[in-house]
Design a protein around this motif. Structure first.
Motif, short mmCIF file in Angstrom:
data_model
loop_
_atom_site.label_atom_id
_atom_site.label_comp_id
_atom_site.label_asym_id
_atom_site.label_seq_id
_atom_site.Cartn_x
_atom_site.Cartn_y
_atom_site.Cartn_z
N LEU A 68 39.76 41.14 38.99
CA LEU A 68 38.98 40.33 38.05
C LEU A 68 39.85 39.65 37.01
N VAL A 69 41.03 40.21 36.79
CA VAL A 69 41.94 39.65 35.79
C VAL A 69 43.34 39.64 36.37
N SER A 70 44.06 38.56 36.12
CA SER A 70 45.48 38.57 36.45
C SER A 70 46.26 38.40 35.15
N THR A 71 47.44 39.01 35.11
CA THR A 71 48.20 38.94 33.86
C THR A 71 49.63 38.50 34.16
N GLN A 72 50.25 38.01 33.09
CA GLN A 72 51.60 37.50 33.26
C GLN A 72 52.31 37.64 31.93
N LYS A 73 53.55 38.09 32.00
CA LYS A 73 54.25 38.32 30.75
C LYS A 73 55.11 37.13 30.38
N ASP A 74 54.97 36.73 29.13
CA ASP A 74 55.68 35.56 28.62
C ASP A 74 56.35 36.01 27.33
N GLY A 75 57.64 36.25 27.40
CA GLY A 75 58.31 36.82 26.24
C GLY A 75 57.83 38.25 26.05
N ARG A 76 57.35 38.58 24.86
CA ARG A 76 56.84 39.95 24.70
C ARG A 76 55.32 39.99 24.76
N VAL A 77 54.73 38.85 25.06
CA VAL A 77 53.27 38.77 25.11
C VAL A 77 52.78 38.74 26.55
N ARG A 78 51.79 39.58 26.86
CA ARG A 78 51.17 39.54 28.19
C ARG A 78 49.89 38.75 28.10
N SER A 79 49.83 37.68 28.87
CA SER A 79 48.65 36.83 28.84
C SER A 79 47.71 37.23 29.98
N CYS A 80 46.44 37.41 29.65
CA CYS A 80 45.45 37.86 30.63
C CYS A 80 44.50 36.71 30.98
N VAL A 81 44.25 36.55 32.27
CA VAL A 81 43.41 35.43 32.73
C VAL A 81 42.28 35.95 33.62
N PHE A 82 41.09 35.50 33.34
CA PHE A 82 39.91 35.86 34.13
C PHE A 82 39.97 35.18 35.49
N GLN A 83 39.62 35.93 36.55
CA GLN A 83 39.63 35.39 37.92
C GLN A 83 38.21 35.43 38.49
N PRO A 84 37.45 34.36 38.26
CA PRO A 84 36.02 34.38 38.63
C PRO A 84 35.80 34.56 40.12
N LYS A 85 36.77 34.16 40.93
CA LYS A 85 36.61 34.29 42.39
C LYS A 85 36.40 35.74 42.80
N ALA A 86 36.96 36.64 42.01
CA ALA A 86 36.88 38.06 42.36
C ALA A 86 35.45 38.57 42.35
N MET A 87 34.57 37.84 41.67
CA MET A 87 33.17 38.25 41.59
C MET A 87 32.45 38.08 42.93
N GLU A 88 32.95 37.17 43.75
CA GLU A 88 32.21 36.77 44.96
C GLU A 88 31.76 37.91 45.87
N PRO A 89 32.65 38.83 46.23
CA PRO A 89 32.19 39.89 47.15
C PRO A 89 30.95 40.61 46.60
N MET A 90 30.88 40.68 45.28
CA MET A 90 29.76 41.37 44.66
C MET A 90 28.49 40.55 44.78
N THR A 91 28.57 39.28 44.38
CA THR A 91 27.37 38.43 44.48
C THR A 91 26.97 38.27 45.95
N ASP A 92 27.96 38.26 46.85
CA ASP A 92 27.62 38.21 48.27
C ASP A 92 26.81 39.43 48.68
N TRP A 93 27.26 40.59 48.21
CA TRP A 93 26.53 41.82 48.56
C TRP A 93 25.12 41.77 48.00
N LEU A 94 24.98 41.33 46.76
CA LEU A 94 23.67 41.24 46.13
C LEU A 94 22.76 40.29 46.92
N ASP A 95 23.32 39.15 47.34
CA ASP A 95 22.54 38.20 48.12
C ASP A 95 22.08 38.82 49.43
#
Lengths: 113, 113
Positions: free
Chosen positions: B60-87
């Motif tokens: 659901l989240v991917s992260t990447q380190k830039d200097g001493r800061v880790r930046s976190c990014v939401f990955q909406p595609k990861a939701m799909e298997p769940m909504t597929d199951w619900l459907d």
DNA sequence: ATCATGCTTAGCCATGTTGCTAACTATACA
DNA sequence: TGTATAGTTAGCAACATGGCTAAGCATGAT
């Protein structure tokens, strides 16, 4: 947007187990007694009963005893808080994309000058 | 329909915690460093990092380190298997309603005789 | 009345989860 | 070089989860 909704916890948690999802899937086809729920899973009855109580606490299943048989019924309405949350989450995400869009458009306009 | 999809377990489990949902909600508004994710929760950094790793393992989240800061990014595609199951689940349920409908219609026809 | 069936309860065990503190590393800034 | 900042790791404690067995209870069939 609720700060922390304990019901959502129960819902997502209930669905996080493959055995419980299998049980729900069976129940979507229609009501079933406990033993029939247990059958395909290969687990013992006490185990299944515990899973069942998790599903009940999440509101996903309601049960009723008829003679010595407990009949379990799927309650699709219980899914709503979850799909609502997912929709709200998606809306936030899409609003973000829109803002990004605006940002890029502005950048391009700046370039044209 | 997969018999048991471990990824679905991870997804639903990741969303079953209010702190993690709060973090995701923040990330839907855009990327953020770990400290900013921690802020509103009131939890200590090590705790947040564990939650973060749960979100990462669910995809659901991917992260990447830039200097001493880790930046976190939401990955909406990861939701799909769940909504597929619900459907899929909803489809099973609706097919059941259709069959019920047929059944009632037949009953009424029988009565008319 | 007896027996089989269908749950139900109690309780055990191994493992997983969620919080913490303390101590460490690595980068930025002065 | 020294200090503040941003993570990171290790490890602990309390509790939750998911499986089991063994024993019990209520109902239906004979």
């Amino acid at each position: 947007m609720a700060k922390h909704d304990p019901h959502l916890d129960l819902l997502f948690h209930a669905l996080s187990d493959p055995t419980r999802r299998m049980m729900l899937n069976r129940l979507a086809r229609g009501p079933a007694p406990v033993t029939e729920l247990a059958g395909p899973t290969g687990f013992k009855l006490p185990t299944i009963l515990r899973h069942l109580s998790v599903l009940e606490e999440a509101g996903l299943v309601s049960t009723q005893k008829d003679g010595r048989v407990r009949s379990c019924v799927f309650q699709p309405k219980a899914m709503e808080p979850m799909t609502d949350w997912l929709d709200a989450q998606r809306k936030v995400w899409e609003a973000r994309l829109d803002r990004l869009d605006d940002y890029v458009m502005n950048l391009m306009k700046e370039r044209e000058k």
